[in-house]
Design a protein around this motif. Structure first.
Motif, PDB file in Angstrom:
ATOM      1  N   ARG A 237      20.204  25.105 -14.678  1.00 39.49           N
ATOM      2  CA  ARG A 237      21.130  26.053 -15.336  1.00 39.49           C
ATOM      3  C   ARG A 237      20.577  27.473 -15.257  1.00 39.49           C
ATOM      4  NH1 ARG A 237      21.297  22.207 -19.474  1.00 39.49           N
ATOM      5  NH2 ARG A 237      20.198  23.619 -20.848  1.00 39.49           N
ATOM      6  N   LEU A 238      19.284  27.624 -15.525  1.00 40.98           N
ATOM      7  CA  LEU A 238      18.679  28.954 -15.451  1.00 40.98           C
ATOM      8  C   LEU A 238      18.740  29.511 -14.029  1.00 40.98           C
ATOM      9  CD1 LEU A 238      15.489  28.776 -17.678  1.00 40.98           C
ATOM     10  CD2 LEU A 238      17.711  29.736 -18.239  1.00 40.98           C
ATOM     11  N   ALA A 239      18.467  28.660 -13.056  1.00 37.61           N
ATOM     12  CA  ALA A 239      18.530  29.109 -11.662  1.00 37.61           C
ATOM     13  C   ALA A 239      19.941  29.555 -11.296  1.00 37.61           C
ATOM     14  CB  ALA A 239      18.051  27.989 -10.731  1.00 37.61           C
ATOM     15  N   ALA A 240      20.950  28.827 -11.770  1.00 39.34           N
ATOM     16  CA  ALA A 240      22.349  29.201 -11.493  1.00 39.34           C
ATOM     17  C   ALA A 240      22.682  30.540 -12.144  1.00 39.34           C
ATOM     18  CB  ALA A 240      23.299  28.108 -11.992  1.00 39.34           C
ATOM     19  N   VAL A 241      22.221  30.758 -13.352  1.00 37.87           N
ATOM     20  CA  VAL A 241      22.465  32.033 -14.043  1.00 37.87           C
ATOM     21  C   VAL A 241      21.806  33.174 -13.276  1.00 37.87           C
ATOM     22  CG1 VAL A 241      21.924  33.344 -16.143  1.00 37.87           C
ATOM     23  CG2 VAL A 241      22.848  31.030 -16.325  1.00 37.87           C
ATOM     24  N   ALA A 242      20.584  32.968 -12.817  1.00 41.64           N
ATOM     25  CA  ALA A 242      19.884  34.007 -12.054  1.00 41.64           C
ATOM     26  C   ALA A 242      20.626  34.317 -10.748  1.00 41.64           C
ATOM     27  CB  ALA A 242      18.441  33.590 -11.777  1.00 41.64           C
ATOM     28  N   ARG A 243      21.093  33.282 -10.056  1.00 41.92           N
ATOM     29  CA  ARG A 243      21.855  33.502  -8.810  1.00 41.92           C
ATOM     30  C   ARG A 243      23.127  34.291  -9.089  1.00 41.92           C
ATOM     31  NH1 ARG A 243      20.360  28.182  -7.921  1.00 41.92           N
ATOM     32  NH2 ARG A 243      22.395  27.418  -8.586  1.00 41.92           N
ATOM     33  N   GLN A 244      23.844  33.934 -10.165  1.00 41.92           N
ATOM     34  CA  GLN A 244      25.084  34.632 -10.517  1.00 41.92           C
ATOM     35  C   GLN A 244      24.802  36.090 -10.861  1.00 41.92           C
ATOM     36  OE1 GLN A 244      26.665  32.197 -13.644  1.00 41.92           O
ATOM     37  NE2 GLN A 244      27.280  30.554 -12.261  1.00 41.92           N
ATOM     38  N   ALA A 245      23.734  36.337 -11.595  1.00 35.51           N
ATOM     39  CA  ALA A 245      23.383  37.716 -11.954  1.00 35.51           C
ATOM     40  C   ALA A 245      23.109  38.533 -10.699  1.00 35.51           C
ATOM     41  CB  ALA A 245      22.166  37.724 -12.877  1.00 35.51           C
ATOM     42  N   ARG A 246      22.299  37.993  -9.808  1.00 38.72           N
ATOM     43  CA  ARG A 246      21.994  38.716  -8.569  1.00 38.72           C
ATOM     44  C   ARG A 246      23.261  38.997  -7.771  1.00 38.72           C
ATOM     45  NH1 ARG A 246      17.974  34.516  -8.293  1.00 38.72           N
ATOM     46  NH2 ARG A 246      16.013  35.323  -9.124  1.00 38.72           N
ATOM     47  N   ALA A 247      24.160  38.015  -7.699  1.00 40.18           N
ATOM     48  CA  ALA A 247      25.409  38.179  -6.940  1.00 40.18           C
ATOM     49  C   ALA A 247      26.268  39.294  -7.519  1.00 40.18           C
ATOM     50  CB  ALA A 247      26.188  36.862  -6.921  1.00 40.18           C
ATOM     51  N   LYS A 248      26.156  39.537  -8.820  1.00 38.27           N
ATOM     52  CA  LYS A 248      26.929  40.598  -9.470  1.00 38.27           C
ATOM     53  C   LYS A 248      26.153  41.922  -9.530  1.00 38.27           C
ATOM     54  CE  LYS A 248      29.554  37.473 -12.440  1.00 38.27           C
ATOM     55  NZ  LYS A 248      30.911  37.760 -11.985  1.00 38.27           N
ATOM     56  N   GLY A 249      24.985  41.962  -8.930  1.00 40.70           N
ATOM     57  CA  GLY A 249      24.187  43.185  -8.931  1.00 40.70           C
ATOM     58  C   GLY A 249      23.434  43.420 -10.221  1.00 40.70           C
ATOM     59  N   ILE A 250      23.314  42.407 -11.045  1.00 34.81           N
ATOM     60  CA  ILE A 250      22.580  42.529 -12.313  1.00 34.81           C
ATOM     61  C   ILE A 250      21.096  42.301 -12.032  1.00 34.81           C
ATOM     62  CG2 ILE A 250      22.233  41.492 -14.600  1.00 34.81           C
ATOM     63  CD1 ILE A 250      25.242  40.759 -14.522  1.00 34.81           C
ATOM     64  N   PRO A 251      20.235  43.234 -12.429  1.00 30.19           N
ATOM     65  CA  PRO A 251      18.800  43.049 -12.195  1.00 30.19           C
ATOM     66  C   PRO A 251      18.279  41.813 -12.922  1.00 30.19           C
ATOM     67  CG  PRO A 251      19.277  45.299 -12.894  1.00 30.19           C
ATOM     68  CD  PRO A 251      20.532  44.505 -13.077  1.00 30.19           C
ATOM     69  N   VAL A 252      17.366  41.098 -12.265  1.00 30.74           N
ATOM     70  CA  VAL A 252      16.722  39.932 -12.856  1.00 30.74           C
ATOM     71  C   VAL A 252      15.258  40.293 -13.093  1.00 30.74           C
ATOM     72  CG1 VAL A 252      16.089  37.507 -12.534  1.00 30.74           C
ATOM     73  CG2 VAL A 252      18.319  38.351 -11.731  1.00 30.74           C
ATOM     74  N   ILE A 253      14.845  40.149 -14.352  1.00 28.06           N
ATOM     75  CA  ILE A 253      13.482  40.501 -14.750  1.00 28.06           C
ATOM     76  C   ILE A 253      12.827  39.263 -15.359  1.00 28.06           C
ATOM     77  CG2 ILE A 253      12.078  41.962 -16.247  1.00 28.06           C
ATOM     78  CD1 ILE A 253      14.395  44.018 -16.149  1.00 28.06           C
ATOM     79  N   TYR A 254      11.661  38.943 -14.859  1.00 24.59           N
ATOM     80  CA  TYR A 254      10.881  37.829 -15.409  1.00 24.59           C
ATOM     81  C   TYR A 254       9.800  38.379 -16.317  1.00 24.59           C
ATOM     82  CZ  TYR A 254      12.850  34.846 -11.762  1.00 24.59           C
ATOM     83  OH  TYR A 254      13.704  34.140 -10.945  1.00 24.59           O
TER      84      TYR A 254
END
Length: 165
Positions: free
Chosen positions: A32-49
């Motif tokens: 689920r987390l991986a899917a959320v990260a992929r969706q964020a990237r696809a929408k141009g939302i920065p992903v920060i760990y």
């Protein structure tokens, strides 16, 4: 979330590292987390760990603290040795990794500088330990005037039976 809101929001993934992720009892949690990260990237939302990480010798936690003793005995969260993000959620080249030595993603890190310099005013938070990194980071985000939200499907609560190995 509108496109205007999305452009000012970052996805912050907190402490997605073994042995913490090993404690999750839901086998679909990491997917689920991986899917959320992929969706964020696809929408141009920065992903920060935000990763929990310490120098060899654990100089950051207070000597004699139970937390430090548990980490030392397990040999976990040592920078460059045992603090990697889980394989299912490895950061991609454009993602940002913040090193933290406290529960909150903001405490003693450059997370606030990274967010503000990117024009981000809200965070969507996902991660391990609702009562740890999620709570600490949300409280600090609000105190620093960032909007914050999280989904109950992207966080989990460690129970009294869940302990660091």
């Amino acid at each position: 979330m509108t496109s205007q809101t999305a452009s000012r929001t970052a996805l912050v993934l907190g402490h997605i590292q073994a042995p913490i992720t090993d404690l999750a009892t839901d086998p679909t949690y990491l997917e689920r987390l991986a899917a959320v990260a992929r969706q964020a990237r696809a929408k141009g939302i920065p992903v920060i760990y935000v990763t929990i990480s310490f120098r060899a010798g654990y100089s950051e936690p207070v000597p004699g603290s139970p937390r430090r003793e548990r980490m030392e005995s397990a040999g976990v969260f040592i920078e460059g040795v045992s603090n990697s993000v889980h394989d299912k959620l490895r950061p991609e080249p454009r993602d940002i990794v913040i090193r933290a030595s406290r529960v909150s993603g903001f405490a003693n890190t450059d997370l606030e500088v990274v967010l503000r310099s990117s024009g981000i005013d809200s965070i969507a938070l996902a991660g391990t330990s609702t009562g740890g990194v999620v709570l600490g980071t949300v409280v600090d985000a609000r105190d620093k005037d960032f909007g914050s939200l999280f989904s109950a499907t992207c966080v989990w609560i460690r129970t009294s039976r869940s302990t660091m190995r």
